[in-house]
Enzyme design. Structure first.
Site, PDB file in Angstrom:
ATOM      1  N   GLU A 475       0.826  -1.214   0.000  1.00 44.88           N
ATOM      2  CA  GLU A 475       0.000   0.000   0.000  1.00 44.88           C
ATOM      3  C   GLU A 475       0.860   1.265   0.000  1.00 44.88           C
ATOM      4  O   GLU A 475       0.622   2.215   0.751  1.00 44.88           O
ATOM      5  CB  GLU A 475      -0.951  -0.016   1.208  1.00 44.88           C
ATOM      6  CG  GLU A 475      -1.912  -1.186   1.169  1.00 44.88           C
ATOM      7  CD  GLU A 475      -2.905  -1.209   2.324  1.00 44.88           C
ATOM      8  OE1 GLU A 475      -2.794  -0.352   3.220  1.00 44.88           O
ATOM      9  OE2 GLU A 475      -3.791  -2.080   2.330  1.00 44.88           O
ATOM     10  N   GLU A 553      -4.387  -8.812   0.099  1.00 40.98           N
ATOM     11  CA  GLU A 553      -4.886  -8.542   1.443  1.00 40.98           C
ATOM     12  C   GLU A 553      -6.399  -8.440   1.354  1.00 40.98           C
ATOM     13  O   GLU A 553      -6.932  -7.538   0.706  1.00 40.98           O
ATOM     14  CB  GLU A 553      -4.271  -7.260   1.990  1.00 40.98           C
ATOM     15  CG  GLU A 553      -4.475  -7.038   3.466  1.00 40.98           C
ATOM     16  CD  GLU A 553      -3.627  -5.871   3.973  1.00 40.98           C
ATOM     17  OE1 GLU A 553      -2.418  -5.812   3.628  1.00 40.98           O
ATOM     18  OE2 GLU A 553      -4.164  -5.010   4.685  1.00 40.98           O
TER      19      GLU A 553
END
Length: 885
Positions: A475, A553
């Site tokens: 991220e 994720e």
């Protein structure tokens, strides 16, 4: 902040020490070619740092000396790095061999100082409310035999949190900023054979350097390796299997050799391959033998040689049968062995295909994975092999077959276990690049260290068959740039570094921005891992039909084990799902950016070629207590006491006492290792051939008689019938896109709820929930009754509070005290309650929804029976017997 070069030079002059020239190494004729011994025992520890004046040891000053520790990990296009002249920090008393450390604490490694501290609400951030930051020193006095004169001695540190600086006998040796990277330092120039030697290590763990609990200290293993001056380089063997058939596997073994002597050497390099069993024992005869290769190597240089071997009728490594081999490489000079090294590996092929997903040995293997942070719950971050193995065993029983190392390089022992047990691994490097998420996180070191950290990760881990993916980040902020230009170019550079070190595995990352699938990242990486972007799966597949896709994720569902609130709702952020800093365990609730499990599965099952998922998370972990972090953290960070008190009073009026939680709610398994309801949801999906059924909630609700109390069921069957006190409430079948069975109109009445599951029309599995009576007894259930007397092995003992009939008392909170006799000690207790702030070292603990955990550790070299005794007011005491072998 970059330190002006004139200050660096001035400091070097101030610190200058004259170092006597080391004698030319001469290899001992009687020495074993290579010794690698644990360096964990007999350390001294102190949190004092009285001489830290004007930041003289901080990163701005230490960087030029530290970078020299990584000189071998920068590519040929990087500037040549050498250590500055002088003796950085050598004038500090803590670095001196004669410093009086007699009052320092004695301990053995691995060690996490943070887990020992008291929880405090005023600690900032979402990192577990434990004191993991700050400065600490470790010192060790050790003897080096006179017979080691002329040998090369290397210190290997698997991980030090963080900004480690190392001195030997008062001389600065090196160090490393990133707390997750394994590294080595050459001690040879400063070792005193035949004398007492003193090593000193300073750690400085900055505040605001992590988003989760990172721990503090020398939390991974430390090793001392001894070789001759001619030796295999650090991580200097590379084993690949470029061609595999049922009849034969071609094994390539590259060996990189260092010549630290003063003369040119002519060497012979030979490798044999042996099969390994589950206990790491080699087969009696080699499975393959390679012809020796002759190599000439100049003094002070490296040489590389490659051997090709053929293993006939190879046993392939897979998740169901993790067969392993070991390459034994011998370096000889003039007929004398000068080094020998063993490199475990597995024979297997991997490929990611956009249409089929992951192919392991040519067969489709769905990724059924979880993300895990590196802490071990009540044990903190101090690595323990048995604790890791227990986690993997719990996950394997659920059907999990893969681990994402979130969001950093793992302990080497985790990969060893994954190799042996048959887990796939997504091996991750960073949580950020140049754009940080916290003020002092990795972005501070990224410009100087990303290349060295990436190469260290790949070189260390590239021989593990379990590793199937490299991840360059999680991220990262750079993914969000509108045109992606700088982001994808940086990603290409990072991926390129990893490919220089290993071309056998795909490179990926975890992206939580939908833009990352369309702004260039998808062309420079080998597969795209999306985080929480289920609405992008179909679009991505349409626009990028040749790029493999998986969920890096997923879910981020929230729940507290054994907690249920009413009424229930399909609104994932329903306020009614939360109370008392707990989250209802109906598995309908998730973080705002996330989804319950079945919503994720519905999207994934609709996309051809989806390779699988890594769920956030396998286990609860310390820190990040979503959904109870942001508002309460802000409250406790108010600088104005009056405003802080006003906000606190307002929360109290709303029935919310400002006690932020210590740990997450994301786990499929709680912090103590007890499965939540969600565990059985994933088991039903991931183990379709296992007859199983699970009911929720528990059925002990004296205050709910006559009230609607929904009953949900998870099963690997395809339909089920629910019975309440002998009355059928109907048989239901799972429709396409449905993954749970629901009876939402059940009215509670004490007694029994029974589920009978069917598959293809035949009875498949059965389960029952019964109303519990008052708590009546304790039941102790050790996961292992025989444990090794090595001072490291553990037994995890579960305590169940039961009624008189042996039914779990699902709301019991009885306080349980523990005592142990025999050659063992209690090192931790827990109950899985994210709101508990009792010390993990306490010898007593209140149950959370009927369960408590106590962890027993053996004592080194002490054998015999162990008795664990548990007592609780109003309940009969009980004991369990163990044995230290």
């Amino acid at each position: 902040m970059r330190t002006p070069l004139i200050l660096v030079a001035l400091f070097a002059l101030i610190s200058l020490r004259v170092i006597a020239a080391s004698p030319e190494p001469v290899e001992r004729a009687d020495a074993p070619p290579r010794e690698r011994v644990s360096f964990n025992d007999g350390w001294l520890f102190s949190r004092t740092d009285a001489e830290w004046v004007l930041g003289q040891l901080d990163y701005a000053y230490s960087k030029p000396w530290l970078l020299a520790s990584a000189a071998d990990l920068f590519g040929p296009t990087s500037p040549r790095i050498t250590q500055p002249r002088g003796n950085f920090g050598g004038h500090f008393t803590h670095t001196q061999p004669g410093f009086d450390d007699s009052d320092w604490r004695k301990l053995n490694l691995p060690h996490d100082w943070g887990i020992e501290g008291a929880f405090k609400q005023e600690y900032p951030g979402d990192t577990g409310k434990l004191p993991w930051w700050g400065v600490a020193w470790y010192r060790k006095h050790f003897d080096v035999p006179a017979s080691d004169a002329g040998r090369r001695l290397v210190l290997e540190i698997d991980g030090a949190m963080a900004h480690s600086l190392v001195w030997l006998n008062g001389h600065f040796v090196g160090g490393w900023p990133y707390g997750y990277t394994s590294y080595q330092l050459d001690l040879t120039p400063f070792v005193k054979p035949g004398e007492k030697n003193v090593i000193a290590i300073r750690l400085d763990n900055p505040t605001e350097s992590s988003r989760w609990y990172p721990g503090g200290g020398l939390y991974r293993n430390v090793w001392l390796t001894k070789t001759g001056p001619i030796h295999v380089a650090h991580w200097g063997t590379v084993v690949t299997t470029p061609k595999i058939t049922a009849d034969a596997a071609h094994v390539s073994v590259q060996v990189i050799t260092d010549n630290d002597s003063a003369a040119k050497a002519s060497l012979s390099i030979a490798t044999e391959v042996f099969a390994l069993d589950a206990s790491d024992r080699k087969s009696s005869a080699p499975a393959a033998t390679g012809a020796p290769v002759s190599v000439g190597i100049e003094p002070g240089r490296q040489a590389s040689a490659t051997q090709s071997l053929v293993v006939t009728q190879p046993k392939l490594w897979s998740v169901s049968a993790p067969h392993r081999y070991v390459a034994v490489t011998t370096i000889s000079q003039d007929g004398r062995v000068v080094d020998r090294i063993e490199t475990p590996f597995g024979i297997r092929s991997i490929a990611f295909d956009a249409d089929r997903g992951l192919l392991l040995n040519g067969e489709v293997v769905p990724i059924r994975g979880v993300c895990n942070h590196h802490d071990l719950g009540a044990l903190g971050t101090a690595i323990n092999v048995r604790a890791l193995e227990r986690q993997l065993e719990i996950l394997r029983a659920m059907g999990c077959n893969a681990i994402r190392t979130s969001h950093n390089p793992p302990a080497p022992e985790l990969l060893d276990l994954c190799d042996k047990l048959g887990f796939l691994v997504m091996d991750e490097a960073f949580d950020c690049w140049g754009k940080g998420k916290n003020r002092q996180d990795y972005h501070v070191q990224f410009p100087d260290w990303h290349e060295a950290d990436l190469r260290a990760l790949v070189r260390r881990d590239r021989n593990h068959p379990s590793v199937i993916l490299w991840s360059i980040g999680n991220e990262v902020i750079e993914q969000w740039w509108a045109d992606g230009q700088e982001g994808w170019k940086l990603a290409a550079r990072l991926a390129g570094i990893m490919r220089e070190e290993d071309r056998t595995r795909p490179v990926s990352a975890g992206f939580n921005g939908e833009i990352s699938g369309y702004n260039g990242f998808q062309h420079v990486l080998d597969a795209i891992g999306y985080n929480y972007r289920i609405n992008e799966y179909a679009r991505f597949r349409q626009i990028n039909p040749t790029v493999p896709l998986f969920g890096a994720e997923t879910a981020s569902a929230l729940s507290s084990r054994g907690v249920y609130f009413f009424p229930i709702s399909d609104n994932k952020i329903d306020p009614a799902s939360r109370a008392d800093f707990q989250v209802s365990s109906y598995d309908l609730y998730a973080a705002p950016w996330a989804t319950p499990p079945d919503v994720e599965w519905r999207a994934a099952d609709a996309v051809p070629g989806y390779a699988g998922e890594f769920v956030w998370t396998g286990f609860d972990y310390l820190g990040e207590p979503t959904p109870y972090n942001a508002d309460l953290t802000n409250l406790l960070n108010f600088s104005d006491p009056a405003e802080k008190e006003r906000q606190k009073k307002q929360l109290e009026e709303l029935g919310r006492i400002p006690t932020p939680s210590r740990s997450s709610y994301f786990g499929i398994v709680d912090l103590a290792g007890f499965p939540k309801d969600r565990y059985y949801f994933y088991q039903a999906r991931w183990r379709p051939d296992l007859p199983m059924a699970h009911l929720l909630p528990h059925w002990t609700w004296p205050e709910r008689v006559g009230h609607v109390t929904p009953v949900h069921a998870y099963t690997s069957g395809d339909e089920a019938e629910l019975w309440v006190n002998g009355q059928s409430l109907g048989r239901k079948k799972l429709a396409k896109g449905e993954y749970r069975l629901r009876w939402d109109d059940v009215k509670y009445a004490p007694g029994e709820v029974r589920l009978v599951a069917y598959k293809a029309g035949a009875k498949w599995a059965e389960t029952v929930q019964r109303t519990a009576g008052p708590a009546a007894r304790l039941k102790l259930m050790p996961d292992r009754r025989e444990i090794t007397a090595d001072g490291k092995d553990l037994s995890f003992v579960t305590v169940r509070i039961e009624d008189a009939d042996g039914v779990l008392a699902p709301r019991a909170a009885n306080r349980v005290a523990f005592a142990v006799s025999g050659p063992a000690e209690i090192i931790a207790t827990d109950n899985g309650d994210p709101t508990s702030f009792e010390s993990f070292q306490s010898k007593e603990r209140a149950a959370f929804n009927g369960l408590v955990l106590v962890v027993i550790r053996t004592k080194t070299g002490e054998f015999g029976p162990i008795t664990l005794r548990a007592t609780s007011p109003g309940l009969a005491p009980t004991e369990v017997s163990l044995t230290a072998k």
